[in-house]
Design a protein around this motif. Structure first.
Motif, PDB file in Angstrom:
ATOM      1  N   LEU A 175       1.184  -0.602  -0.415  1.00 61.34           N
ATOM      2  CA  LEU A 175       0.511   0.391  -0.505  1.00 61.34           C
ATOM      3  C   LEU A 175       0.780   1.569  -0.377  1.00 61.34           C
ATOM      4  N   PRO A 176       0.428   2.121  -0.755  1.00 59.33           N
ATOM      5  CA  PRO A 176       1.182   3.313  -0.801  1.00 59.33           C
ATOM      6  C   PRO A 176       0.803   4.841   0.346  1.00 59.33           C
ATOM      7  N   ILE A 177       1.550   5.476   0.542  1.00 57.50           N
ATOM      8  CA  ILE A 177       0.796   6.505   1.791  1.00 57.50           C
ATOM      9  C   ILE A 177      -0.252   7.093   1.367  1.00 57.50           C
ATOM     10  N   GLY A 178      -0.356   7.453   0.659  1.00 55.13           N
ATOM     11  CA  GLY A 178      -1.558   7.706   0.290  1.00 55.13           C
ATOM     12  C   GLY A 178      -3.020   7.549   0.080  1.00 55.13           C
ATOM     13  N   THR A 179      -3.231   6.043   0.186  1.00 61.35           N
ATOM     14  CA  THR A 179      -4.203   4.732   0.915  1.00 61.35           C
ATOM     15  C   THR A 179      -3.942   4.734   2.014  1.00 61.35           C
ATOM     16  N   VAL A 180      -2.718   4.543   3.107  1.00 59.86           N
ATOM     17  CA  VAL A 180      -2.374   4.470   3.854  1.00 59.86           C
ATOM     18  C   VAL A 180      -3.543   5.755   4.963  1.00 59.86           C
ATOM     19  N   MET A 181      -3.013   6.994   4.106  1.00 60.69           N
ATOM     20  CA  MET A 181      -3.752   8.609   4.815  1.00 60.69           C
ATOM     21  C   MET A 181      -5.467   8.011   5.171  1.00 60.69           C
ATOM     22  N   GLN A 232       7.796  -0.940   4.229  1.00 60.68           N
ATOM     23  CA  GLN A 232       9.597  -0.962   3.274  1.00 60.68           C
ATOM     24  C   GLN A 232       9.322   0.412   2.101  1.00 60.68           C
ATOM     25  N   ARG A 233      10.347   0.114   1.293  1.00 55.62           N
ATOM     26  CA  ARG A 233      10.565   0.542   0.097  1.00 55.62           C
ATOM     27  C   ARG A 233      10.963   0.180  -1.224  1.00 55.62           C
ATOM     28  N   SER A 234       9.923   0.627  -2.192  1.00 51.02           N
ATOM     29  CA  SER A 234       9.949   0.611  -2.992  1.00 51.02           C
ATOM     30  C   SER A 234      10.690   0.468  -3.949  1.00 51.02           C
ATOM     31  N   ASP A 235      11.786   0.210  -5.027  1.00 51.67           N
ATOM     32  CA  ASP A 235      12.549   0.703  -5.781  1.00 51.67           C
ATOM     33  C   ASP A 235      12.936   1.445  -5.954  1.00 51.67           C
ATOM     34  N   GLY A 236      11.928   3.121  -6.503  1.00 55.19           N
ATOM     35  CA  GLY A 236      12.247   4.335  -6.698  1.00 55.19           C
ATOM     36  C   GLY A 236      12.205   4.895  -5.608  1.00 55.19           C
ATOM     37  N   ASN A 237      11.688   4.029  -4.204  1.00 48.90           N
ATOM     38  CA  ASN A 237      11.877   4.942  -2.855  1.00 48.90           C
ATOM     39  C   ASN A 237      10.518   5.382  -1.807  1.00 48.90           C
ATOM     40  N   ARG A 238       9.787   4.025  -2.564  1.00 45.44           N
ATOM     41  CA  ARG A 238       8.402   5.025  -2.313  1.00 45.44           C
ATOM     42  C   ARG A 238       8.309   4.023  -1.273  1.00 45.44           C
ATOM     43  N   ARG A 239       7.530   4.393   0.320  1.00 46.99           N
ATOM     44  CA  ARG A 239       7.214   3.582   0.969  1.00 46.99           C
ATOM     45  C   ARG A 239       5.599   3.112   0.950  1.00 46.99           C
ATOM     46  N   LEU A 240       6.296   1.597   1.574  1.00 51.89           N
ATOM     47  CA  LEU A 240       4.786   0.479   1.309  1.00 51.89           C
ATOM     48  C   LEU A 240       4.294   0.182   2.177  1.00 51.89           C
ATOM     49  N   TYR A 241       3.547  -0.285   3.150  1.00 56.75           N
ATOM     50  CA  TYR A 241       2.893  -0.479   3.915  1.00 56.75           C
ATOM     51  C   TYR A 241       2.007  -1.444   4.363  1.00 56.75           C
ATOM     52  N   SER A 242       2.112  -2.630   5.063  1.00 56.81           N
ATOM     53  CA  SER A 242       1.319  -3.529   5.085  1.00 56.81           C
ATOM     54  C   SER A 242       0.145  -3.637   5.554  1.00 56.81           C
ATOM     55  N   ILE A 282       1.976   9.553   9.521  1.00 59.27           N
ATOM     56  CA  ILE A 282       2.681   9.025   9.250  1.00 59.27           C
ATOM     57  C   ILE A 282       4.753   8.558   9.574  1.00 59.27           C
ATOM     58  N   ARG A 283       4.672  10.007   8.529  1.00 56.34           N
ATOM     59  CA  ARG A 283       5.941  10.183   8.726  1.00 56.34           C
ATOM     60  C   ARG A 283       7.197  10.244   9.771  1.00 56.34           C
ATOM     61  N   TYR A 284       6.126  10.782  10.372  1.00 57.73           N
ATOM     62  CA  TYR A 284       6.742  11.504  12.031  1.00 57.73           C
ATOM     63  C   TYR A 284       6.484  10.052  12.495  1.00 57.73           C
ATOM     64  N   TYR A 285       5.474   9.206  12.669  1.00 60.78           N
ATOM     65  CA  TYR A 285       5.762   7.519  13.702  1.00 60.78           C
ATOM     66  C   TYR A 285       6.788   6.780  13.307  1.00 60.78           C
ATOM     67  N   GLU A 286       6.436   7.044  11.752  1.00 55.87           N
ATOM     68  CA  GLU A 286       8.418   6.572  11.431  1.00 55.87           C
ATOM     69  C   GLU A 286       9.589   7.211  11.959  1.00 55.87           C
ATOM     70  N   SER A 287       9.336   8.293  11.616  1.00 51.55           N
ATOM     71  CA  SER A 287      10.583   9.045  12.657  1.00 51.55           C
ATOM     72  C   SER A 287      10.695   8.402  13.996  1.00 51.55           C
ATOM     73  N   GLN A 288       9.954   8.134  14.445  1.00 44.00           N
ATOM     74  CA  GLN A 288       9.536   8.335  15.399  1.00 44.00           C
ATOM     75  C   GLN A 288      10.201   6.696  16.342  1.00 44.00           C
ATOM     76  N   LYS A 289      10.372   5.546  14.982  1.00 41.19           N
ATOM     77  CA  LYS A 289      10.611   4.134  15.608  1.00 41.19           C
ATOM     78  C   LYS A 289       9.275   3.907  15.741  1.00 41.19           C
ATOM     79  N   LEU A 290       7.920   3.966  15.117  1.00 39.47           N
ATOM     80  CA  LEU A 290       6.404   3.554  15.635  1.00 39.47           C
ATOM     81  C   LEU A 290       6.376   2.250  14.423  1.00 39.47           C
ATOM     82  N   ILE A 291       6.729   2.567  13.214  1.00 37.64           N
ATOM     83  CA  ILE A 291       6.755   1.727  12.866  1.00 37.64           C
ATOM     84  C   ILE A 291       7.680   1.643  11.459  1.00 37.64           C
ATOM     85  N   PHE A 292       7.802   0.832  10.212  1.00 33.80           N
ATOM     86  CA  PHE A 292       8.768   0.722   9.938  1.00 33.80           C
ATOM     87  C   PHE A 292       8.419  -0.162   8.419  1.00 33.80           C
TER      88      PHE A 292
END
Lengths: 130, 130
Positions: free
Chosen positions: A13-19, A41-51, A29-39
């Motif tokens: 899932l791309p971040i738009g969908t997760v939003m 994946q990244r796509s080849d093109g560096n996009r965040r991918l969520y489950s 969402i990105r802030y929580y990641e910077s705070q080590k709450l979620i991790f």
DNA sequence: GCTTCATGTTATAAAACATAACATGAAGCC
DNA sequence: GGCTTCATGTTATGTTTTATAACATGAAGC
């Protein structure tokens, strides 16, 4: 029914969908990641991918925030949860009936051929392989 | 267990993800859409959004193609499948035990208050609401 | 009044996607 | 052999989405 967890942990899932699914902003969402709450994946093109599991976790985080926890508090909750499950992993328990059957079956195979198994005790302590 | 179909039909996957999950090219996926084999949703910004059910359908389409069907043949398969299920919808059958219980329950409520239900026959023919 | 925290806002660049047009190899037909 | 159709590849162009980073801000606590 083993593929369910796999599906839940597929990072698709791309971040738009997760939003939309969480009613959080990209900033949050990105802030929580910077705070080590979620991790995510990244796509080849560096996009965040969520489950789907990530989405559930984000909804949990929302609840914790509503309860007045701050980032450090939520991180602590998850760290502790993880330590607990680590412990459980190092014990000899938690073997399902299925596991036991598989272990016995493998040992019979190793013991030679496809003979009809007779009653027998396991020689090594029962422990899940990694 | 009613939310499972809902989850499967949530349109949340961008075409890039679907490409990886199905090993199809974007060209193929869009072509199948132009041939009325799949019907993805669109985002606000006009991006295609696919569900897990769509992914399964695309994998089915791959199989049909391997079997030598062409676009028209596959479309026919799906059209027919849909006609069949339309028919079933118009019959009074297909009520699960749970449905029957719900219908009876609703009728008891309507009949007045929360009294302990006694044995009773339904007055109207059993039929699922839309 | 000063900090910190969680989040908003803005700017800029890159990736992903949409549409449309042209290209092509295989199969079938005359 | 030439012609057509089908399914797909390729290329070009424009729009949307996302990434990163920096600065802004309101609330809370001291």
């Amino acid at each position: 029914m083993r593929g369910k967890e796999l599906r839940r942990s597929l990072s698709v899932l791309p971040i738009g969908t997760v939003m939309k699914l969480t009613s959080l902003t990209a900033r949050q969402i990105r802030y929580y990641e910077s705070q080590k709450l979620i991790f995510p994946q990244r796509s080849d093109g560096n996009r965040r991918l969520y489950s789907l599991a990530d989405v559930d976790r984000l909804l949990e985080i929302k609840d914790y925030l509503d309860d007045g926890l701050n980032m450090a508090g939520i991180r602590e909750v998850y760290d502790q949860k993880q330590r607990e499950s680590e412990q459980r992993k190092n014990q000899d328990h938690q073997l399902t009936d299925d596991d036991v059957r598989k272990i016995l079956h493998d040992e019979f195979l190793q013991a030679g051929g496809l003979k009809t198994p007779s009653a027998q005790q396991p020689q090594a302590p029962l422990q899940k392989p990694l």
